[in-house]
Motif scaffolding. Sequence first.
Motif, PDB file in Angstrom:
ATOM      1  N   VAL A   1       0.752  -1.202  -0.150  1.00 22.36           N
ATOM      2  CA  VAL A   1       0.135   0.058  -0.009  1.00 22.36           C
ATOM      3  C   VAL A   1       0.954   1.260  -0.072  1.00 22.36           C
ATOM      4  O   VAL A   1       1.722   1.377   0.799  1.00 22.36           O
ATOM      5  N   ALA A   2       0.862   2.124  -0.896  1.00 19.62           N
ATOM      6  CA  ALA A   2       1.768   3.190  -1.146  1.00 19.62           C
ATOM      7  C   ALA A   2       0.743   4.180  -1.446  1.00 19.62           C
ATOM      8  O   ALA A   2      -0.239   4.363  -2.175  1.00 19.62           O
ATOM      9  N   ASP A   3       1.311   5.547  -0.933  1.00 15.64           N
ATOM     10  CA  ASP A   3       0.535   6.963  -1.146  1.00 15.64           C
ATOM     11  C   ASP A   3       1.714   8.091  -1.690  1.00 15.64           C
ATOM     12  O   ASP A   3       2.949   7.660  -1.471  1.00 15.64           O
ATOM     13  N   ARG A   4       1.062   9.076  -2.098  1.00 10.78           N
ATOM     14  CA  ARG A   4       1.734  10.311  -2.370  1.00 10.78           C
ATOM     15  C   ARG A   4       1.915  11.242  -0.979  1.00 10.78           C
ATOM     16  O   ARG A   4       1.964  12.384  -1.666  1.00 10.78           O
ATOM     17  N   GLY A   5       1.496  11.075  -0.143  1.00  7.40           N
ATOM     18  CA  GLY A   5       1.385  11.848   0.853  1.00  7.40           C
ATOM     19  C   GLY A   5       2.804  12.450   1.462  1.00  7.40           C
ATOM     20  O   GLY A   5       3.584  12.194   0.893  1.00  7.40           O
ATOM     21  N   PRO A   6       2.768  12.946   2.541  1.00  8.62           N
ATOM     22  CA  PRO A   6       3.704  13.666   3.154  1.00  8.62           C
ATOM     23  C   PRO A   6       4.982  12.520   3.633  1.00  8.62           C
ATOM     24  O   PRO A   6       6.182  12.848   3.956  1.00  8.62           O
ATOM     25  N   GLY A   7       4.696  11.347   3.657  1.00 11.10           N
ATOM     26  CA  GLY A   7       5.474  10.432   4.354  1.00 11.10           C
ATOM     27  C   GLY A   7       5.778  10.253   6.033  1.00 11.10           C
ATOM     28  O   GLY A   7       4.836  10.948   6.566  1.00 11.10           O
ATOM     29  N   LEU A   8       6.671   9.829   6.181  1.00 10.76           N
ATOM     30  CA  LEU A   8       6.977   9.619   7.757  1.00 10.76           C
ATOM     31  C   LEU A   8       7.565  10.687   8.302  1.00 10.76           C
ATOM     32  O   LEU A   8       8.501  11.234   7.574  1.00 10.76           O
TER      33      LEU A   8
ATOM     34  N   SER B   1       9.797   4.405   1.338  1.00 12.36           N
ATOM     35  CA  SER B   1       9.162   5.588   0.342  1.00 12.36           C
ATOM     36  C   SER B   1       9.514   5.379  -0.992  1.00 12.36           C
ATOM     37  O   SER B   1      10.466   5.007  -1.538  1.00 12.36           O
ATOM     38  N   PRO B   2       8.319   5.347  -1.683  1.00 10.55           N
ATOM     39  CA  PRO B   2       8.335   5.100  -3.156  1.00 10.55           C
ATOM     40  C   PRO B   2       9.007   6.306  -3.780  1.00 10.55           C
ATOM     41  O   PRO B   2       9.056   7.428  -3.597  1.00 10.55           O
ATOM     42  N   PRO B   3       9.268   5.996  -5.201  1.00 13.05           N
ATOM     43  CA  PRO B   3      10.109   6.950  -5.903  1.00 13.05           C
ATOM     44  C   PRO B   3       8.853   8.194  -6.117  1.00 13.05           C
ATOM     45  O   PRO B   3       7.671   8.080  -6.498  1.00 13.05           O
ATOM     46  N   GLY B   4       9.280   9.279  -5.899  1.00 15.95           N
ATOM     47  CA  GLY B   4       8.608  10.491  -5.764  1.00 15.95           C
ATOM     48  C   GLY B   4       7.852  10.852  -4.570  1.00 15.95           C
ATOM     49  O   GLY B   4       7.185  11.982  -4.333  1.00 15.95           O
ATOM     50  N   GLY B   5       8.285  10.068  -3.449  1.00 15.31           N
ATOM     51  CA  GLY B   5       7.779  10.573  -2.029  1.00 15.31           C
ATOM     52  C   GLY B   5       6.582   9.949  -1.509  1.00 15.31           C
ATOM     53  O   GLY B   5       5.862   9.264  -2.349  1.00 15.31           O
ATOM     54  N   GLY B   6       6.211   9.898  -0.398  1.00 13.80           N
ATOM     55  CA  GLY B   6       5.002   9.466   0.268  1.00 13.80           C
ATOM     56  C   GLY B   6       5.600   8.210   1.105  1.00 13.80           C
ATOM     57  O   GLY B   6       6.763   8.068   1.630  1.00 13.80           O
TER      58      GLY B   6
END
Length: 425
Positions: free
Chosen positions: A362-369, A408-413
Amino acid sequence: MRRRILALVAATVLLVLVAFAIPLAVLIRTVAVDTALSTATAQAQSLTPLVATADRSTMQPTVELADDRNSGDVSVVLADGTVLGAPAPRSSLVELGLRGVSASTEAPGGREMVFSVQGAAAGNSVIRVFVPDAELTRGVTRSWLLLGGLSIVLLAGGLLLADRLARSLVDATTDLSGVSEQLARGDLAARADASAPAELGVVARALNGLAGRISELLREERENVADLAHRVRTPLTALRLDAEALRDPDESARISSGVDGVQRAVTGAIEQARRRGGEGRAADAAAVVRERVEFWAVLAEDTDRSVTLELAPGPLPVACSPGDLEACVDALLGNVFAHTPDGTPFGVWLAPRSAGGARLVVADRGPGLPPGADPTSRGVSGGGSTGLGLDIARRTADSAGGTLTLGSPPGGGLQVELELAAPPP
């Protein structure tokens, strides 16, 4: 129980065999004795006309022939004491026959029978027949052996049938006991064998119906809790955003803390409801993930989030209960909605592992940790998180013999990768 049934059947069969076999054995011996004595009597009666009318020279070859053909001794004692045929002692029974009395008695080694023949010119004669014990019991031993063998066969057959009946009853009872223990431990997928004999089958069907009804009620409870949580989370997210928009930092922190408390209570209610499900320790990851993604897709549409889905068609069996896996997926997707702004895209990927089981991402483009945060520890996180969501996912992975990895996926999140092992064979 099985031993008691076998003992009861053995005692019953033995009583029946004793009641019939012993009288039958006595009857066999009696019939054998009567047959031997009847044969000897018929032999003697066939010689009576000859002894009464013929002379000594005529009688002798006939008596000798009769003695040769008979298994016992056949003798004719004339009035003058002459003995024709087999040698015979002048016993008291012979003396009695010379006086005109026919009789029989037990003798050493067999039975002695004398028949008095009267009317001869020289006086009374005696036909003496000695029947040995071997002739009196001819065929008795063989008949007794056959009777004993038949009794053993009947006893063994009765015990075999009783053992099969007892085994079926004991197995059905043991199965009922085992299923009851499984249900008591919370495994509501356990079912008893409804094909059990007689009343045990009725009990098994009733127990299965009870387990099914309990599962249905718990499923309804979990869905109600999940539906309530779904309805509450959206306004909670709105409250958090309003709290963060306040100019007073203290007021914002106070309201955010209250929102976090409600969020924690909602998440805890979901977790508790899921863990009361009592399913077996195996689930189809493809079916569960697809169902939960469809559930959350409605909220994603309401919040303008694009969703990327790559779900294997399945089935993908994993070593955790369906309820635990549902709670895990809900926690991961709930975190996306709770900690990323509206319009943030996210994706869900599910694929089989080479060693069995499944890999869920499960991956998102949010602010991350937040820097230095450990969001997998219960109640410890940052950025307004309660710390419960990823803790649920971590414990689900541990119980399924897998791992939880954050990245963190490529592009952040944020990317959460869950490895779930296959259930044991």
